[in-house]
Design an enzyme around this catalytic site. Structure first.
Site, PDB file in Angstrom:
ATOM      1  CG  HIS A 190     -15.039   7.363   9.309  1.00 58.43           C
ATOM      2  ND1 HIS A 190     -16.058   8.214   8.935  1.00 58.43           N
ATOM      3  CD2 HIS A 190     -13.923   7.823   8.693  1.00 58.43           C
ATOM      4  CE1 HIS A 190     -15.569   9.141   8.125  1.00 58.43           C
ATOM      5  NE2 HIS A 190     -14.277   8.926   7.965  1.00 58.43           N
ATOM      6  N   GLY A 198       0.840  -1.187   0.000  1.00 60.53           N
ATOM      7  CA  GLY A 198       0.000   0.000   0.000  1.00 60.53           C
ATOM      8  C   GLY A 198       0.873   1.233   0.000  1.00 60.53           C
ATOM      9  CG  HIS A 205     -12.197   4.347   8.916  1.00 58.67           C
ATOM     10  ND1 HIS A 205     -12.311   3.908   7.609  1.00 58.67           N
ATOM     11  CD2 HIS A 205     -11.367   5.410   8.885  1.00 58.67           C
ATOM     12  CE1 HIS A 205     -11.566   4.689   6.817  1.00 58.67           C
ATOM     13  NE2 HIS A 205     -10.986   5.590   7.574  1.00 58.67           N
ATOM     14  NE  ARG A 261     -11.961  10.368  10.247  1.00 62.27           N
ATOM     15  CZ  ARG A 261     -11.173   9.789   9.358  1.00 62.27           C
ATOM     16  NH1 ARG A 261     -10.483   8.706   9.697  1.00 62.27           N
ATOM     17  NH2 ARG A 261     -11.060  10.271   8.132  1.00 62.27           N
TER      18      ARG A 261
END
Length: 659
Positions: free
Chosen positions: A267, A43, A423, A331
């Site tokens: 989230h 990633g 999340h 959040r």
């Protein structure tokens, strides 16, 4: 003596990184050519690290279980990436980004690492622009910014609602360039299943070719884990279904301490659960809170459609409770506020477990601005709607399309319905300032480590950390270790440590097929997820956590007696892959609950119901819990807790307020 050596440089926090770079040991170019580095995960953190290290001259091997690095879960990030460039001239600075991140994490992050992150943030934007990443620009050509939660400045750079995808394509291009030059060997469709250690030092990995099922041994002078977070322990999350904890967990069981496992981010802006059929949840970017207003009806149990409820009968509860930050609170704060309203009977939709995210005011506002630009002094309501929709579509269009495809509702016409969901995980492998775990030669980058976000990550900071670690931190810090490895010759993979590690992997695979139980892997994963969400999710309490630990242990015993893995080991077998990952989640889940039970305070995303203020906010206990919880596996499902004391020298620790 503590087993945790954070190796934070001496001096003022503003000077630590620059002094470190000036004095860290270097490896000369000729020696780099004989040093091998394994990067697990491709990633943002993995691709950027592999590309950078190969560019420097190291021999690099990259492993990913997807068919291409372009499939890494980083691609799903939507809203943006933070950087302290102060393009808006609104008071931003390196210090303010540093301060916002420490405060946003509820004073549970390591100062030195966070300041370094803030320092290199501006370089990331320059790097990505140079790579051709199409970040949004204003009409005059300047890079555009928007706001995210927990800040009062605009520092978030973005590419519509697909920022992660565009940044990953930039890192992927850099990686593929090195593949083309022969500096990187790419192993796609390979999953790391074990760490190989020799005399306590990381010396390689065992990987499974997911197509043929063949187990492979790979040597490395250093191993970098860039394998993301462990949110899928909850089964339903915004993570890709393949996201897992296995690489980090295998490292943990080989001696790498696990830091703050209970810190999970919920989230606030996700599409609500629609039924038992779902295998994952869909994130609606936090950037939508930039222009959208969140509300519920003022009347509990109101069954009217959203557009039928007049303005004076709407409760914009975030704007009411947190006037200074409004809809852009962090959040954890926004998630708990949504849960509180729904639990109190003010939720909307069929399930009543949702709140509205409304764009009508933004469309009207943008419509008036566009009309002015076009010289229309008395625009009609329809013109305002059309003009406003055009602006919103340019900024967030793909997000609105995604919402409509999933729900069948047009968010330009009716408010979106949203609810919190799992999340991101702030916890991860404990690392020192160099990003090295407690296993020498084993590093963890990006979401796989614990280091930068404390108890709550601010939006648009995940992409920042992943690229900071890969492009600008590990290329320096790895030299401190590899400078002493230049005399270590490549260890043949027929060494007994490799043979033993491969046998352990093969034995577990054989065990899965030998059980021949009656329940699928998903059956156990769903049950684990329900335990975790109900008792270690948005809110936790002592009774629930004690129950969860017992239930997880019982579920784990049942798993090893009654799981059914179909197919064979010498073929492409997704059920076998899932079995290994869920086996690790069943162990991690217990540790998460133990960590949450041990931390008798509320901070950030860790909300213990017993420890809250009269207003329902998180109530920290700085006298007893201002530390990183680093858990050491002692075998047989037991752990020993080590504590890294958190010292705040550049920032005064205080109660977190967004009012």
């Amino acid at each position: 003596m503590s087993k945790l050596e954070s190796k934070i440089p001496e001096g003022n926090v503003e000077q630590k990184w620059s002094k470190y770079k000036s004095s860290v040991a270097l490896v000369n170019p000729a020696n780099k050519r004989s040093l091998e580095i394994i990067v697990v995960g491709s990633g943002l953190a993995g691709s950027s690290a592999a590309a950078s290290l190969a560019e420097m001259g190291y021999k690099v091997k990259v492993f990913c279980f997807q068919d291409s690095p372009r499939r890494a879960h980083s691609i799903a990030a939507q809203g943006g990436i933070n950087a302290a460039k102060n393009y808006q001239n609104d008071g931003d600075s390196t210090y303010r980004l540093f301060y916002d991140t420490i405060k946003g994490g509820d004073y549970r992050a390591r100062e030195a690492n966070v300041h370094r992150l803030a320092e290199v943030s501006a370089n990331i934007i320059d790097q990505c622009v140079a790579q051709g990443v199409p970040l949004a620009r204003e009409y005059g050509g300047m890079l555009s910014n928007r706001s995210f939660g927990g800040t009062q400045v605009q520092r978030t750079f973005y590419a519509a609602g697909q920022t992660g995808q565009q940044l990953l394509l930039g890192a992927y291009s850099a990686l593929e360039r090195q593949v083309g030059l022969g500096a990187v060997e790419m192993y796609s469709r390979h999953e790391m299943l074990e760490v190989v250690t020799i005399d306590g030092v990381a010396r390689g990995i065992i990987a499974r070719d997911l197509i043929s099922g063949k187990l492979e041994r790979h040597f490395g002078h250093a191993v970098l884990l860039c394998t993301g977070g462990y949110g899928n322990v909850f089964y339903l999350s915004t993570n890709a279904m393949g996201s897992n904890v296995t690489a980090a967990w295998k490292a943990h069981k080989k001696g790498a301490f696990f830091g703050n496992p209970c810190y999970t981010q919920i989230h606030p802006t996700c599409i609500p659960v629609s039924g038992d059929h779902q295998s994952k949840l869909t994130l609606m970017s936090e950037s939508l809170r930039n222009d959208g207003r969140i509300w519920v009806p003022k009347k509990a149990g109101d069954t009217r459609k959203a557009n039928e409820i007049p303005e004076e009968e709407r409760d914009y509860y975030l704007e009411r409770r947190y006037p200074a930050f409004g809809n852009l609170v962090p959040r954890d704060v926004a998630s708990r506020a949504a849960k509180e309203r729904c639990d109190a009977g003010f939720g909307v939709g069929a399930s009543k477990m949702a709140v509205y995210l409304d764009y009508k005011a933004a469309i009207d506002r943008y419509g008036k601005t566009q009309a002015k630009k076009l010289g229309i002094d008395n625009p009609t309501a329809e013109q305002l709607r059309v003009f406003g929709k055009q602006v919103v579509e340019e900024k967030y269009g793909n997000l609105f399309e995604m919402y409509e495809q999933i729900t069948g509702e047009n968010p330009y016409e009716v408010p979106m319905r949203i609810y919190p969901a799992v999340h991101y995980t702030m916890g991860g492998l404990w690392v020192d300032y160099n990003l090295m775990t407690t296993v020498p030669g084993m590093y963890a980058l990006g979401e796989a480590n614990f280091s930068d976000h404390g108890a709550n990550r601010l939006g648009a900071s995940a992409l920042m950390q992943g690229l900071a670690d890969g492009y600008f931190v590990i290329p320096y810090t790895i030299g401190a270790y590899l400078a002493n490895e230049i005399r270590t010759k490549a260890i043949p993979t027929d060494h007994e440590a490799f043979v033993k590690a491969e046998k352990e992997v093969q034995d577990q695979i054989n065990k899965f097929f030998a059980i021949k139980g009656t329940k699928s892997v998903d059956h156990f994963h769903k049950r684990l997820g329900k335990i975790m969400w109900d008792k270690c999710g948005m809110a936790r309490n002592e009774k629930g956590l004690i129950e969860a630990i017992a239930e997880i242990r019982a579920l784990r015993d049942e798993f090893w007696k009654d799981v059914r893995v179909t197919g064979t080991a010498d073929e492409f077998n997704p059920e076998l892959e899932k079995a290994g990952r869920v086996a690790d989640f069943l162990e991690l889940g217990e540790l998460m609950c133990m960590d949450a039970l041990n931390r008798k305070e509320s901070c950030g995303g860790h909300f213990r119901e017993e420890y809250q203020t009269e207003e329902g906010e998180a109530n920290r206990d700085d006298a007893n819990f201002a530390y990183v919880a680093a858990w050491q596996s002692t075998g047989n499902g037991s752990w020993e807790l080590h504590k890294e004391e958190l010292k705040f020298e550049a920032i005064k620790i205080a109660a977190r307020s967004y009012k």
